[in-house]
Design a protein around this motif. Sequence first.
Motif, PDB file in Angstrom:
ATOM      1  N   PRO A   1      -8.189  -8.842   8.834  1.00  0.00           N
ATOM      2  CA  PRO A   1      -7.235  -8.909   7.719  1.00  0.00           C
ATOM      3  C   PRO A   1      -6.137  -9.944   7.927  1.00  0.00           C
ATOM      4  CG  PRO A   1      -7.682  -6.635   8.320  1.00  0.00           C
ATOM      5  CD  PRO A   1      -8.285  -7.486   9.382  1.00  0.00           C
ATOM      6  N   LYS A   2      -5.610 -10.030   9.145  1.00  0.00           N
ATOM      7  CA  LYS A   2      -4.563 -11.010   9.434  1.00  0.00           C
ATOM      8  C   LYS A   2      -5.096 -12.429   9.267  1.00  0.00           C
ATOM      9  CE  LYS A   2      -1.874  -8.216  12.709  1.00  0.00           C
ATOM     10  NZ  LYS A   2      -1.345  -8.152  14.086  1.00  0.00           N
ATOM     11  N   ALA A   3      -6.316 -12.649   9.753  1.00  0.00           N
ATOM     12  CA  ALA A   3      -6.924 -13.974   9.624  1.00  0.00           C
ATOM     13  C   ALA A   3      -7.146 -14.321   8.153  1.00  0.00           C
ATOM     14  CB  ALA A   3      -8.241 -14.021  10.386  1.00  0.00           C
ATOM     15  N   TRP A   4      -7.594 -13.337   7.374  1.00  0.00           N
ATOM     16  CA  TRP A   4      -7.842 -13.578   5.945  1.00  0.00           C
ATOM     17  C   TRP A   4      -6.542 -13.959   5.243  1.00  0.00           C
ATOM     18  CZ3 TRP A   4      -6.164 -11.921   1.248  1.00  0.00           C
ATOM     19  CH2 TRP A   4      -6.942 -12.301   0.138  1.00  0.00           C
ATOM     20  N   LEU A   5      -5.457 -13.272   5.557  1.00  0.00           N
ATOM     21  CA  LEU A   5      -4.164 -13.580   4.939  1.00  0.00           C
ATOM     22  C   LEU A   5      -3.725 -15.011   5.261  1.00  0.00           C
ATOM     23  CD1 LEU A   5      -2.258 -10.226   5.604  1.00  0.00           C
ATOM     24  CD2 LEU A   5      -3.102 -11.050   3.402  1.00  0.00           C
ATOM     25  N   ARG A   6      -3.868 -15.391   6.524  1.00  0.00           N
ATOM     26  CA  ARG A   6      -3.492 -16.764   6.926  1.00  0.00           C
ATOM     27  C   ARG A   6      -4.341 -17.797   6.215  1.00  0.00           C
ATOM     28  NH1 ARG A   6      -3.494 -14.414  12.123  1.00  0.00           N
ATOM     29  NH2 ARG A   6      -5.524 -15.390  12.534  1.00  0.00           N
ATOM     30  N   GLU A   7      -5.639 -17.566   6.181  1.00  0.00           N
ATOM     31  CA  GLU A   7      -6.568 -18.533   5.590  1.00  0.00           C
ATOM     32  C   GLU A   7      -6.357 -18.703   4.086  1.00  0.00           C
ATOM     33  OE1 GLU A   7     -10.285 -16.837   6.631  1.00  0.00           O
ATOM     34  OE2 GLU A   7     -10.095 -17.322   8.780  1.00  0.00           O
ATOM     35  N   ASN A   8      -5.797 -17.676   3.448  1.00  0.00           N
ATOM     36  CA  ASN A   8      -5.603 -17.725   1.999  1.00  0.00           C
ATOM     37  C   ASN A   8      -4.148 -17.949   1.588  1.00  0.00           C
ATOM     38  OD1 ASN A   8      -8.324 -16.897   0.492  1.00  0.00           O
ATOM     39  ND2 ASN A   8      -8.220 -15.781   2.431  1.00  0.00           N
ATOM     40  N   GLY A   9      -3.331 -18.360   2.546  1.00  0.00           N
ATOM     41  CA  GLY A   9      -1.960 -18.750   2.242  1.00  0.00           C
ATOM     42  C   GLY A   9      -1.041 -17.623   1.840  1.00  0.00           C
ATOM     43  N   ILE A  10      -1.324 -16.405   2.320  1.00  0.00           N
ATOM     44  CA  ILE A  10      -0.464 -15.257   2.029  1.00  0.00           C
ATOM     45  C   ILE A  10       0.576 -15.174   3.137  1.00  0.00           C
ATOM     46  CG2 ILE A  10      -0.387 -12.797   1.506  1.00  0.00           C
ATOM     47  CD1 ILE A  10      -2.155 -14.435  -0.399  1.00  0.00           C
ATOM     48  N   HIS A  11       1.776 -15.696   2.869  1.00  0.00           N
ATOM     49  CA  HIS A  11       2.788 -15.819   3.922  1.00  0.00           C
ATOM     50  C   HIS A  11       4.043 -14.980   3.687  1.00  0.00           C
ATOM     51  CE1 HIS A  11       0.350 -19.025   5.475  1.00  0.00           C
ATOM     52  NE2 HIS A  11       0.566 -19.822   4.426  1.00  0.00           N
ATOM     53  N   ASN A  12       4.213 -14.454   2.496  1.00  0.00           N
ATOM     54  CA  ASN A  12       5.456 -13.756   2.181  1.00  0.00           C
ATOM     55  C   ASN A  12       5.398 -12.246   2.413  1.00  0.00           C
ATOM     56  OD1 ASN A  12       7.034 -16.078   0.990  1.00  0.00           O
ATOM     57  ND2 ASN A  12       5.249 -16.115  -0.352  1.00  0.00           N
ATOM     58  N   LEU A  13       4.205 -11.702   2.514  1.00  0.00           N
ATOM     59  CA  LEU A  13       4.044 -10.270   2.712  1.00  0.00           C
ATOM     60  C   LEU A  13       4.063  -9.928   4.196  1.00  0.00           C
ATOM     61  CD1 LEU A  13       1.148  -9.542   0.179  1.00  0.00           C
ATOM     62  CD2 LEU A  13       3.600  -9.127  -0.162  1.00  0.00           C
ATOM     63  N   ALA A  14       4.878  -8.951   4.574  1.00  0.00           N
ATOM     64  CA  ALA A  14       4.825  -8.437   5.939  1.00  0.00           C
ATOM     65  C   ALA A  14       3.504  -7.693   6.110  1.00  0.00           C
ATOM     66  CB  ALA A  14       6.008  -7.510   6.198  1.00  0.00           C
ATOM     67  N   TYR A  15       3.009  -7.644   7.364  1.00  0.00           N
ATOM     68  CA  TYR A  15       1.696  -7.031   7.583  1.00  0.00           C
ATOM     69  C   TYR A  15       1.843  -5.559   7.958  1.00  0.00           C
ATOM     70  CZ  TYR A  15      -3.049  -6.223   9.183  1.00  0.00           C
ATOM     71  OH  TYR A  15      -4.319  -5.722   9.323  1.00  0.00           O
ATOM     72  N   TYR A  16       1.343  -4.710   7.051  1.00  0.00           N
ATOM     73  CA  TYR A  16       1.288  -3.268   7.288  1.00  0.00           C
ATOM     74  C   TYR A  16      -0.181  -2.857   7.312  1.00  0.00           C
ATOM     75  CZ  TYR A  16       6.189  -3.542   5.882  1.00  0.00           C
ATOM     76  OH  TYR A  16       7.516  -3.874   5.794  1.00  0.00           O
ATOM     77  N   ALA A  17      -0.515  -1.882   8.144  1.00  0.00           N
ATOM     78  CA  ALA A  17      -1.926  -1.522   8.274  1.00  0.00           C
ATOM     79  C   ALA A  17      -2.101  -0.072   8.687  1.00  0.00           C
ATOM     80  CB  ALA A  17      -2.604  -2.433   9.303  1.00  0.00           C
ATOM     81  N   ASP A  18      -3.266   0.452   8.358  1.00  0.00           N
ATOM     82  CA  ASP A  18      -3.669   1.789   8.796  1.00  0.00           C
ATOM     83  C   ASP A  18      -5.110   1.706   9.296  1.00  0.00           C
ATOM     84  OD1 ASP A  18      -3.666   4.625   9.169  1.00  0.00           O
ATOM     85  OD2 ASP A  18      -4.818   4.790   7.315  1.00  0.00           O
ATOM     86  N   PRO A  19      -5.306   1.164  10.495  1.00  0.00           N
ATOM     87  CA  PRO A  19      -6.664   0.975  11.009  1.00  0.00           C
ATOM     88  C   PRO A  19      -7.400   2.277  11.291  1.00  0.00           C
ATOM     89  CG  PRO A  19      -5.049   0.491  12.716  1.00  0.00           C
ATOM     90  CD  PRO A  19      -4.289   0.660  11.435  1.00  0.00           C
ATOM     91  N   GLY A  20      -6.673   3.389  11.372  1.00  0.00           N
ATOM     92  CA  GLY A  20      -7.319   4.673  11.649  1.00  0.00           C
ATOM     93  C   GLY A  20      -7.890   5.348  10.414  1.00  0.00           C
ATOM     94  N   GLY A  21      -7.535   4.884   9.224  1.00  0.00           N
ATOM     95  CA  GLY A  21      -8.085   5.437   7.990  1.00  0.00           C
ATOM     96  C   GLY A  21      -7.433   6.724   7.503  1.00  0.00           C
ATOM     97  N   LYS A  22      -6.393   7.188   8.179  1.00  0.00           N
ATOM     98  CA  LYS A  22      -5.771   8.459   7.788  1.00  0.00           C
ATOM     99  C   LYS A  22      -4.998   8.350   6.478  1.00  0.00           C
ATOM    100  CE  LYS A  22      -5.385  10.281  12.497  1.00  0.00           C
ATOM    101  NZ  LYS A  22      -4.460  10.796  13.540  1.00  0.00           N
ATOM    102  N   LEU A  23      -4.349   7.211   6.272  1.00  0.00           N
ATOM    103  CA  LEU A  23      -3.566   7.013   5.053  1.00  0.00           C
ATOM    104  C   LEU A  23      -4.437   7.124   3.810  1.00  0.00           C
ATOM    105  CD1 LEU A  23      -1.094   6.122   3.405  1.00  0.00           C
ATOM    106  CD2 LEU A  23      -1.642   3.768   4.015  1.00  0.00           C
ATOM    107  N   LEU A  24      -5.570   6.467   3.837  1.00  0.00           N
ATOM    108  CA  LEU A  24      -6.478   6.492   2.693  1.00  0.00           C
ATOM    109  C   LEU A  24      -6.942   7.916   2.406  1.00  0.00           C
ATOM    110  CD1 LEU A  24      -7.713   4.524   0.682  1.00  0.00           C
ATOM    111  CD2 LEU A  24      -9.669   4.281   2.202  1.00  0.00           C
ATOM    112  N   GLN A  25      -7.248   8.670   3.452  1.00  0.00           N
ATOM    113  CA  GLN A  25      -7.684  10.053   3.278  1.00  0.00           C
ATOM    114  C   GLN A  25      -6.575  10.897   2.665  1.00  0.00           C
ATOM    115  OE1 GLN A  25      -9.110  11.526   7.041  1.00  0.00           O
ATOM    116  NE2 GLN A  25     -10.657   9.923   7.246  1.00  0.00           N
TER     117      GLN A  25
END
Length: 204
Positions: A131-155
Amino acid sequence: MIVGLAALGLLGAGAAWYGLSQKDPSFAGSAECQPAAAAAERLKPLAKGELAAVGVNAPKPAPVIAFNGPDGKVMSLGDFGGKTVLVNLWATWCVPCRQEMPALDKLQAELGGKDFEVVAVNVDTRNPDKPKAWLRENGIHNLAYYADPGGKLLQTLQRSGHVVGLPTTFMVHASGCEIALLKGPAEWASPEAFTFVRTALGRT
């Protein structure tokens, strides 16, 4: 007599609450959400055009969720300390999510500050660097990076009815109460979106 007067007092308070709720349909029974009611009322007529699918409802306490902040530490919505936040759930495998990210980035660049932030939370559970690489490659620079790699948030948000698919976006007022929900994408860099957010912040 004392008991009778107490009962009358309770009835009077109930009648006053009922009268206020009838007068203002957006009135929230929870005291903490009352400050958000006026904002929600202002937003209702603005859910149109590019934001026609946004649901603006009576304010209610925001869902209790946890996710990783930019520093990798666990945080919650309460950590935004009085900001109005637009929470967006996205994933690299979600095509509408990817299409929506540049607009969210522009919204953050235009209106982000001490009173507002776009909180885009990535929910990929594989390859945390992707996800971080995708953001960089697509010029997304203003959004801070938040993540839930464990999947609990979605559940958690699936159980609460917030999420039936991705992307999902909801707005939390500075009081900590949810005032709007969108299940699906939107053009967040449109004039309608800028007006919607400015109105929520009382900048208009």
